[in-house]
Scaffold this motif. Sequence first.
Motif, PDB file in Angstrom:
ATOM      1  N   MET A   1       0.982  -1.041  -0.294  1.00  0.00           N
ATOM      2  CA  MET A   1       0.345  -0.153   0.024  1.00  0.00           C
ATOM      3  C   MET A   1       1.153   1.332   0.139  1.00  0.00           C
ATOM      4  O   MET A   1       1.651   1.401   0.754  1.00  0.00           O
ATOM      5  CB  MET A   1      -0.761   0.266   0.990  1.00  0.00           C
ATOM      6  CG  MET A   1      -1.800   0.630   1.379  1.00  0.00           C
ATOM      7  SD  MET A   1      -2.884   1.493   2.878  1.00  0.00           S
ATOM      8  CE  MET A   1      -3.342  -0.545   3.031  1.00  0.00           C
ATOM      9  N   GLU A   2       0.945   2.381  -1.110  1.00  0.00           N
ATOM     10  CA  GLU A   2       0.627   3.568  -1.102  1.00  0.00           C
ATOM     11  C   GLU A   2       1.350   4.478   0.146  1.00  0.00           C
ATOM     12  O   GLU A   2      -0.324   4.190   0.852  1.00  0.00           O
ATOM     13  CB  GLU A   2       0.645   3.994  -2.166  1.00  0.00           C
ATOM     14  CG  GLU A   2       1.475   3.742  -3.680  1.00  0.00           C
ATOM     15  CD  GLU A   2       1.581   4.386  -4.907  1.00  0.00           C
ATOM     16  OE1 GLU A   2       0.867   5.493  -4.685  1.00  0.00           O
ATOM     17  OE2 GLU A   2       1.599   3.337  -5.618  1.00  0.00           O
ATOM     18  N   LEU A   3       1.784   5.109   0.549  1.00  0.00           N
ATOM     19  CA  LEU A   3       2.081   5.996   1.866  1.00  0.00           C
ATOM     20  C   LEU A   3       0.482   7.205   1.589  1.00  0.00           C
ATOM     21  O   LEU A   3       0.243   7.408   2.526  1.00  0.00           O
ATOM     22  CB  LEU A   3       3.213   6.566   2.162  1.00  0.00           C
ATOM     23  CG  LEU A   3       3.372   7.725   3.380  1.00  0.00           C
ATOM     24  CD1 LEU A   3       3.156   6.367   4.508  1.00  0.00           C
ATOM     25  CD2 LEU A   3       4.437   8.668   3.910  1.00  0.00           C
TER      26      LEU A   3
ATOM     27  N   GLY B   1       2.519  13.677   9.017  1.00  0.00           N
ATOM     28  CA  GLY B   1       3.388  12.799  10.119  1.00  0.00           C
ATOM     29  C   GLY B   1       3.619  10.881   9.938  1.00  0.00           C
ATOM     30  O   GLY B   1       4.676  10.371  10.977  1.00  0.00           O
ATOM     31  N   LEU B   2       2.410  10.636   8.406  1.00  0.00           N
ATOM     32  CA  LEU B   2       2.963   9.578   9.014  1.00  0.00           C
ATOM     33  C   LEU B   2       4.106   8.823   8.274  1.00  0.00           C
ATOM     34  O   LEU B   2       3.937   8.762   7.248  1.00  0.00           O
ATOM     35  CB  LEU B   2       1.415   8.906   8.241  1.00  0.00           C
ATOM     36  CG  LEU B   2       0.673   7.506   8.753  1.00  0.00           C
ATOM     37  CD1 LEU B   2       0.259   7.017   9.894  1.00  0.00           C
ATOM     38  CD2 LEU B   2      -0.547   6.946   7.067  1.00  0.00           C
ATOM     39  N   VAL B   3       4.284   7.643   8.890  1.00  0.00           N
ATOM     40  CA  VAL B   3       4.946   6.743   7.961  1.00  0.00           C
ATOM     41  C   VAL B   3       4.907   5.569   8.019  1.00  0.00           C
ATOM     42  O   VAL B   3       3.992   5.435   9.129  1.00  0.00           O
ATOM     43  CB  VAL B   3       7.097   7.493   8.492  1.00  0.00           C
ATOM     44  CG1 VAL B   3       6.894   8.835   8.477  1.00  0.00           C
ATOM     45  CG2 VAL B   3       6.898   7.351   9.960  1.00  0.00           C
ATOM     46  N   THR B   4       6.223   4.600   7.453  1.00  0.00           N
ATOM     47  CA  THR B   4       5.971   3.196   7.765  1.00  0.00           C
ATOM     48  C   THR B   4       6.469   2.609   9.404  1.00  0.00           C
ATOM     49  O   THR B   4       7.300   3.098   9.617  1.00  0.00           O
ATOM     50  CB  THR B   4       6.273   2.611   6.226  1.00  0.00           C
ATOM     51  OG1 THR B   4       8.114   2.547   6.492  1.00  0.00           O
ATOM     52  CG2 THR B   4       6.174   2.788   5.283  1.00  0.00           C
ATOM     53  N   CYS B   5       6.427   1.858   9.874  1.00  0.00           N
ATOM     54  CA  CYS B   5       6.410   1.477  11.077  1.00  0.00           C
ATOM     55  C   CYS B   5       8.001   0.312  11.288  1.00  0.00           C
ATOM     56  O   CYS B   5       7.380  -1.119  11.368  1.00  0.00           O
ATOM     57  CB  CYS B   5       5.105   0.782  11.409  1.00  0.00           C
ATOM     58  SG  CYS B   5       5.701   0.600  13.241  1.00  0.00           S
TER      59      CYS B   5
ATOM     60  N   ARG C   1       2.956   4.484  11.101  1.00  0.00           N
ATOM     61  CA  ARG C   1       2.805   4.947  12.653  1.00  0.00           C
ATOM     62  C   ARG C   1       3.163   6.745  13.328  1.00  0.00           C
ATOM     63  O   ARG C   1       3.631   7.273  11.523  1.00  0.00           O
ATOM     64  CB  ARG C   1       4.020   5.122  13.189  1.00  0.00           C
ATOM     65  CG  ARG C   1       5.830   4.820  13.388  1.00  0.00           C
ATOM     66  CD  ARG C   1       6.305   4.548  13.601  1.00  0.00           C
ATOM     67  NE  ARG C   1       8.368   4.474  13.072  1.00  0.00           N
ATOM     68  CZ  ARG C   1       9.179   4.721  14.056  1.00  0.00           C
ATOM     69  NH1 ARG C   1       9.026   4.387  15.296  1.00  0.00           N
ATOM     70  NH2 ARG C   1      10.414   5.409  13.606  1.00  0.00           N
ATOM     71  N   ARG C   2       2.631   7.365  13.617  1.00  0.00           N
ATOM     72  CA  ARG C   2       3.293   8.905  13.696  1.00  0.00           C
ATOM     73  C   ARG C   2       3.832   9.280  15.170  1.00  0.00           C
ATOM     74  O   ARG C   2       3.206   8.890  15.885  1.00  0.00           O
ATOM     75  CB  ARG C   2       1.946   9.890  12.903  1.00  0.00           C
ATOM     76  CG  ARG C   2       0.629  10.166  13.533  1.00  0.00           C
ATOM     77  CD  ARG C   2      -0.343  10.863  13.365  1.00  0.00           C
ATOM     78  NE  ARG C   2      -1.402  10.178  14.174  1.00  0.00           N
ATOM     79  CZ  ARG C   2      -1.419  11.112  15.051  1.00  0.00           C
ATOM     80  NH1 ARG C   2      -1.115  11.979  15.399  1.00  0.00           N
ATOM     81  NH2 ARG C   2      -3.067  11.074  15.708  1.00  0.00           N
TER      82      ARG C   2
END
Length: 468
Positions: free
Chosen positions: A1-3, A198-202, A188-189
């Motif tokens: 899934m793309e960001l 602020g959302l990025v991969t975790c 996560r953010r």
Amino acid sequence: MELDTAKKLITRYVSGHSAFMAKAQEGERYYRVQNDILFRKPKKTDDAQTVDGVNPLRQADNRIAFSFYQLLVNQKAGYMFTTPPLIDTGSEKVNNIIVRDLGDAYPRKMKDLCVNASNAGVAWVHYWIDEAGFHYGVVPSYEVIPVWSQKLDKELLAVLRVYKDFDEQGDEWYIYEFWTDKECEAFRRRSADDIQTGLVTCPMFVDFYVSGLSEADNILRHNYGRVPFIPFFNNNTSSRDLDVVKKLIDAYDKTFSGFVDDLEDIQEIIFVLTNYGGQNLKEFLHDLKYYKAIQVESAGDGDKSGVSTLSIDIPVEARDKLLEITRKAIFDMGQGIDPQQQGLDATSGEAMKFLYALLEIKAGLMETEFRIGLGELARAIAKAHFRQVDQLTQTWTRTSIRNDAELVDMCSKSVGILSKKTILKNHPFVENAEAEEKQLDKEKQDDDQNDDIYGNDLGGGKEEPEDV
């Protein structure tokens, strides 16, 4: 899934979940006896009636919260899950596997599911498989955002789980796990950032699940064959238990707290002074205490100068009646058992059932929904061990005041009509029907062996020759 896609999905589902989250947290708050009255704003006072900003006649502000809701939920949890449901698949090996994976915490987790479903309308179990085997846990209801299909059977298509966590530096993060029937992606953010910026991969996701990770640290692929979340609904409408009793509990809290305020604020006797000749109230109280008399100024005949008293009667009878009616309504509407209920002099089992009539109705609605979830959990355990469950029987036991003598008599009269296993499952002294059945077979074998030994000793030997 793309960001970017993840940002859109998370924003969409989280915003629509806020109302449910608020209700779930409110239910949990009332279960912890943190009722609304504890957060009541201070009473408003009229400036004309205050002295230095304080109303001298209304200073008391008692906030007493009653634990009626906690009692109602605990009654249901204890009634249904003190003895947790038994699962029988028809195969002893599969039964042993399920019992082992459910573990010693199985009764406690079932009670937690009952409490969560009562507070939020639905409870959730999340399960996963790693090198150590099958695991499952109860997830707080407000952390789970389900995605249902539009079909009549409401198939669970995906789950977005949202919760807080901390990294090694002590920073607070929001973790987003998006589960499907094939994989899970984690994002996560920071709590101070918003989703869009602020959302990025975790990468922290690798700490929770070891096996099945792809090259990207935030993706976990699995072969569970379904979304590994199981719902346990509270009833057929998925409503929480607090909905029907909240206003009644609030009314009881306010009435009782207001009654205590009145007792503290209102004096038993108020002095009414007419044409008092002293300087101030301090001098009045001194003269009254020391001289047993006070001076007044008379204006002649017909003057009513003097001191009289005024007593204020608190409407105790009316408040008592209101509290009594409200208390009864709480247990009637909440379908519980009032500990103060009197009048049950009969001791027969049928008479005792009337005490649990309303609670049994509420428990029956929950059992119907929980049977589905528990069946899914048992089949998930069997599948994790490459076993197939064709049939599954659940035995639910209520924990209540009962007449064991009547139950034993019913079991004894059912011999020859019902199977031995069914009788053992319903016998009040039997906790594990399969273990009891094994013990009975063992005792029977021992008895048969002893009979053979005694038989050989008494008549199985050689006959003594007769005297000639």
